[in-house]
Design a protein around this motif. Structure first.
Motif, PDB file in Angstrom:
ATOM      1  N   LEU A 163     -68.180  21.554 -91.262  1.00 27.90           N
ATOM      2  CA  LEU A 163     -68.877  21.164 -92.485  1.00 27.90           C
ATOM      3  C   LEU A 163     -70.004  20.179 -92.218  1.00 27.90           C
ATOM      4  CD1 LEU A 163     -65.795  20.965 -94.869  1.00 27.90           C
ATOM      5  CD2 LEU A 163     -67.483  22.812 -94.654  1.00 27.90           C
ATOM      6  N   ASN A 164     -70.013  19.549 -91.055  1.00 31.25           N
ATOM      7  CA  ASN A 164     -71.145  18.700 -90.679  1.00 31.25           C
ATOM      8  C   ASN A 164     -72.345  19.546 -90.266  1.00 31.25           C
ATOM      9  OD1 ASN A 164     -69.917  16.137 -91.072  1.00 31.25           O
ATOM     10  ND2 ASN A 164     -68.763  16.472 -89.187  1.00 31.25           N
ATOM     11  N   ARG A 165     -72.067  20.714 -89.718  1.00 27.40           N
ATOM     12  CA  ARG A 165     -73.132  21.616 -89.284  1.00 27.40           C
ATOM     13  C   ARG A 165     -73.639  22.488 -90.442  1.00 27.40           C
ATOM     14  NH1 ARG A 165     -72.546  25.144 -83.894  1.00 27.40           N
ATOM     15  NH2 ARG A 165     -73.004  23.112 -83.032  1.00 27.40           N
ATOM     16  N   CYS A 166     -72.737  22.846 -91.366  1.00 27.01           N
ATOM     17  CA  CYS A 166     -73.082  23.721 -92.491  1.00 27.01           C
ATOM     18  C   CYS A 166     -74.213  23.109 -93.308  1.00 27.01           C
ATOM     19  CB  CYS A 166     -71.855  23.927 -93.381  1.00 27.01           C
ATOM     20  SG  CYS A 166     -72.184  24.923 -94.841  1.00 27.01           S
ATOM     21  N   GLN A 205     -57.044  36.387 -95.198  1.00 21.00           N
ATOM     22  CA  GLN A 205     -56.239  37.587 -94.977  1.00 21.00           C
ATOM     23  C   GLN A 205     -56.944  38.529 -93.999  1.00 21.00           C
ATOM     24  OE1 GLN A 205     -55.449  39.402 -98.750  1.00 21.00           O
ATOM     25  NE2 GLN A 205     -54.621  37.527 -99.627  1.00 21.00           N
ATOM     26  N   ASP A 206     -56.149  39.238 -93.211  1.00 22.60           N
ATOM     27  CA  ASP A 206     -56.712  40.184 -92.249  1.00 22.60           C
ATOM     28  C   ASP A 206     -57.512  41.287 -92.933  1.00 22.60           C
ATOM     29  OD1 ASP A 206     -55.853  38.910 -89.969  1.00 22.60           O
ATOM     30  OD2 ASP A 206     -53.993  40.059 -89.821  1.00 22.60           O
ATOM     31  N   ALA A 207     -57.222  41.565 -94.195  1.00 27.57           N
ATOM     32  CA  ALA A 207     -57.959  42.588 -94.928  1.00 27.57           C
ATOM     33  C   ALA A 207     -59.436  42.225 -95.063  1.00 27.57           C
ATOM     34  CB  ALA A 207     -57.350  42.783 -96.317  1.00 27.57           C
ATOM     35  N   HIS A 208     -59.766  40.943 -94.922  1.00 28.78           N
ATOM     36  CA  HIS A 208     -61.139  40.481 -95.057  1.00 28.78           C
ATOM     37  C   HIS A 208     -61.831  40.292 -93.707  1.00 28.78           C
ATOM     38  CE1 HIS A 208     -60.203  40.000 -99.219  1.00 28.78           C
ATOM     39  NE2 HIS A 208     -59.335  39.046 -98.990  1.00 28.78           N
ATOM     40  N   ARG A 209     -61.202  40.742 -92.644  1.00 26.95           N
ATOM     41  CA  ARG A 209     -61.720  40.513 -91.293  1.00 26.95           C
ATOM     42  C   ARG A 209     -63.150  41.026 -91.097  1.00 26.95           C
ATOM     43  NH1 ARG A 209     -59.428  39.030 -86.597  1.00 26.95           N
ATOM     44  NH2 ARG A 209     -57.345  39.152 -87.499  1.00 26.95           N
ATOM     45  N   ALA A 210     -63.454  42.207 -91.576  1.00 30.34           N
ATOM     46  CA  ALA A 210     -64.793  42.780 -91.372  1.00 30.34           C
ATOM     47  C   ALA A 210     -65.849  41.941 -92.089  1.00 30.34           C
ATOM     48  CB  ALA A 210     -64.830  44.217 -91.854  1.00 30.34           C
ATOM     49  N   ARG A 211     -65.563  41.537 -93.306  1.00 28.57           N
ATOM     50  CA  ARG A 211     -66.534  40.726 -94.053  1.00 28.57           C
ATOM     51  C   ARG A 211     -66.680  39.342 -93.439  1.00 28.57           C
ATOM     52  NH1 ARG A 211     -67.294  41.849-100.233  1.00 28.57           N
ATOM     53  NH2 ARG A 211     -67.442  44.095-100.147  1.00 28.57           N
ATOM     54  N   VAL A 212     -65.586  38.775 -92.958  1.00 25.89           N
ATOM     55  CA  VAL A 212     -65.663  37.469 -92.300  1.00 25.89           C
ATOM     56  C   VAL A 212     -66.499  37.583 -91.034  1.00 25.89           C
ATOM     57  CG1 VAL A 212     -64.320  35.717 -91.065  1.00 25.89           C
ATOM     58  CG2 VAL A 212     -63.542  36.536 -93.298  1.00 25.89           C
ATOM     59  N   ALA A 213     -66.332  38.647 -90.285  1.00 25.46           N
ATOM     60  CA  ALA A 213     -67.130  38.843 -89.074  1.00 25.46           C
ATOM     61  C   ALA A 213     -68.623  38.916 -89.417  1.00 25.46           C
ATOM     62  CB  ALA A 213     -66.690  40.115 -88.350  1.00 25.46           C
ATOM     63  N   GLN A 214     -68.960  39.569 -90.521  1.00 23.79           N
ATOM     64  CA  GLN A 214     -70.352  39.619 -90.961  1.00 23.79           C
ATOM     65  C   GLN A 214     -70.847  38.225 -91.331  1.00 23.79           C
ATOM     66  OE1 GLN A 214     -70.040  42.467 -94.166  1.00 23.79           O
ATOM     67  NE2 GLN A 214     -70.836  44.111 -92.879  1.00 23.79           N
ATOM     68  N   ALA A 215     -69.984  37.461 -92.013  1.00 32.22           N
ATOM     69  CA  ALA A 215     -70.356  36.101 -92.417  1.00 32.22           C
ATOM     70  C   ALA A 215     -70.575  35.213 -91.197  1.00 32.22           C
ATOM     71  CB  ALA A 215     -69.282  35.510 -93.321  1.00 32.22           C
ATOM     72  N   VAL A 216     -69.708  35.334 -90.197  1.00 31.10           N
ATOM     73  CA  VAL A 216     -69.852  34.559 -88.963  1.00 31.10           C
ATOM     74  C   VAL A 216     -71.189  34.884 -88.302  1.00 31.10           C
ATOM     75  CG1 VAL A 216     -68.941  34.231 -86.628  1.00 31.10           C
ATOM     76  CG2 VAL A 216     -67.375  34.270 -88.576  1.00 31.10           C
ATOM     77  N   ALA A 217     -71.505  36.162 -88.216  1.00 29.87           N
ATOM     78  CA  ALA A 217     -72.749  36.583 -87.566  1.00 29.87           C
ATOM     79  C   ALA A 217     -73.984  36.158 -88.363  1.00 29.87           C
ATOM     80  CB  ALA A 217     -72.746  38.100 -87.381  1.00 29.87           C
ATOM     81  N   ALA A 218     -73.860  36.073 -89.676  1.00 30.91           N
ATOM     82  CA  ALA A 218     -75.008  35.763 -90.528  1.00 30.91           C
ATOM     83  C   ALA A 218     -75.258  34.267 -90.696  1.00 30.91           C
ATOM     84  CB  ALA A 218     -74.814  36.393 -91.901  1.00 30.91           C
ATOM     85  N   CYS A 219     -74.324  33.434 -90.308  1.00 28.92           N
ATOM     86  CA  CYS A 219     -74.488  31.989 -90.493  1.00 28.92           C
ATOM     87  C   CYS A 219     -75.649  31.489 -89.629  1.00 28.92           C
ATOM     88  CB  CYS A 219     -73.219  31.239 -90.136  1.00 28.92           C
ATOM     89  SG  CYS A 219     -73.363  29.448 -90.377  1.00 28.92           S
ATOM     90  N   PRO A 220     -76.720  30.985 -90.249  1.00 29.90           N
ATOM     91  CA  PRO A 220     -77.891  30.568 -89.474  1.00 29.90           C
ATOM     92  C   PRO A 220     -77.642  29.383 -88.553  1.00 29.90           C
ATOM     93  CG  PRO A 220     -78.354  30.465 -91.848  1.00 29.90           C
ATOM     94  CD  PRO A 220     -76.931  30.852 -91.673  1.00 29.90           C
ATOM     95  N   VAL A 221     -76.613  28.586 -88.838  1.00 34.55           N
ATOM     96  CA  VAL A 221     -76.341  27.413 -88.002  1.00 34.55           C
ATOM     97  C   VAL A 221     -75.044  27.559 -87.214  1.00 34.55           C
ATOM     98  CG1 VAL A 221     -77.697  25.844 -89.429  1.00 34.55           C
ATOM     99  CG2 VAL A 221     -75.272  26.174 -89.929  1.00 34.55           C
ATOM    100  N   GLN A 222     -74.450  28.743 -87.250  1.00 37.01           N
ATOM    101  CA  GLN A 222     -73.223  29.067 -86.506  1.00 37.01           C
ATOM    102  C   GLN A 222     -72.123  28.039 -86.756  1.00 37.01           C
ATOM    103  OE1 GLN A 222     -74.463  29.638 -82.452  1.00 37.01           O
ATOM    104  NE2 GLN A 222     -75.697  31.406 -82.979  1.00 37.01           N
ATOM    105  N   ALA A 223     -71.855  27.766 -88.035  1.00 35.45           N
ATOM    106  CA  ALA A 223     -70.867  26.764 -88.406  1.00 35.45           C
ATOM    107  C   ALA A 223     -69.458  27.330 -88.565  1.00 35.45           C
ATOM    108  CB  ALA A 223     -71.288  26.081 -89.715  1.00 35.45           C
ATOM    109  N   ILE A 224     -69.301  28.652 -88.553  1.00 37.01           N
ATOM    110  CA  ILE A 224     -68.007  29.287 -88.810  1.00 37.01           C
ATOM    111  C   ILE A 224     -67.386  29.739 -87.491  1.00 37.01           C
ATOM    112  CG2 ILE A 224     -66.780  31.088 -90.074  1.00 37.01           C
ATOM    113  CD1 ILE A 224     -69.354  31.287 -91.836  1.00 37.01           C
TER     114      ILE A 224
END
Length: 86
Positions: free
Chosen positions: A7-10, A39-58
């Motif tokens: 959250l310091n990087r976000c 939940q594991d059901a959200h794994r694909a969307r979380v992976a997209q969110a991780v890749a899209a984070c401009p500051v790589q905070a996730i």
């Protein structure tokens, strides 16, 4: 799956909340709320969110990353210069 957000990087760009609203939500203009035990059901969307984070905070827990590690079924192939366990 376990998540950690620095959250310091976000910077509140909200790409994660846009891509995975089941896991991430903005609180006000800059505050991020998230489910650290997504939940594991959200794994694909979380992976997209991780890749899209401009500051790589996730970050996704390393144990969860083993499923997509090089050499794992469905995982990425080793990059040039990396050793393979195969």
């Amino acid at each position: 799956m376990r998540l950690v957000v620095d959250l310091n990087r976000c910077q509140g760009y909200a790409q994660c909340a846009f891509l995975a609203p089941e896991v991430f939500a903005m609180h006000g203009d800059e505050g991020l709320l998230y489910d650290p035990q997504a939940q594991d059901a959200h794994r694909a969307r979380v992976a997209q969110a991780v890749a899209a984070c401009p500051v790589q905070a996730i970050l996704v827990d390393e144990l969860d990353m083993a499923a997509t590690a090089p050499g794992a079924p469905g995982g990425a192939a080793p990059a040039a210069g990396e050793a393979s366990d195969a």
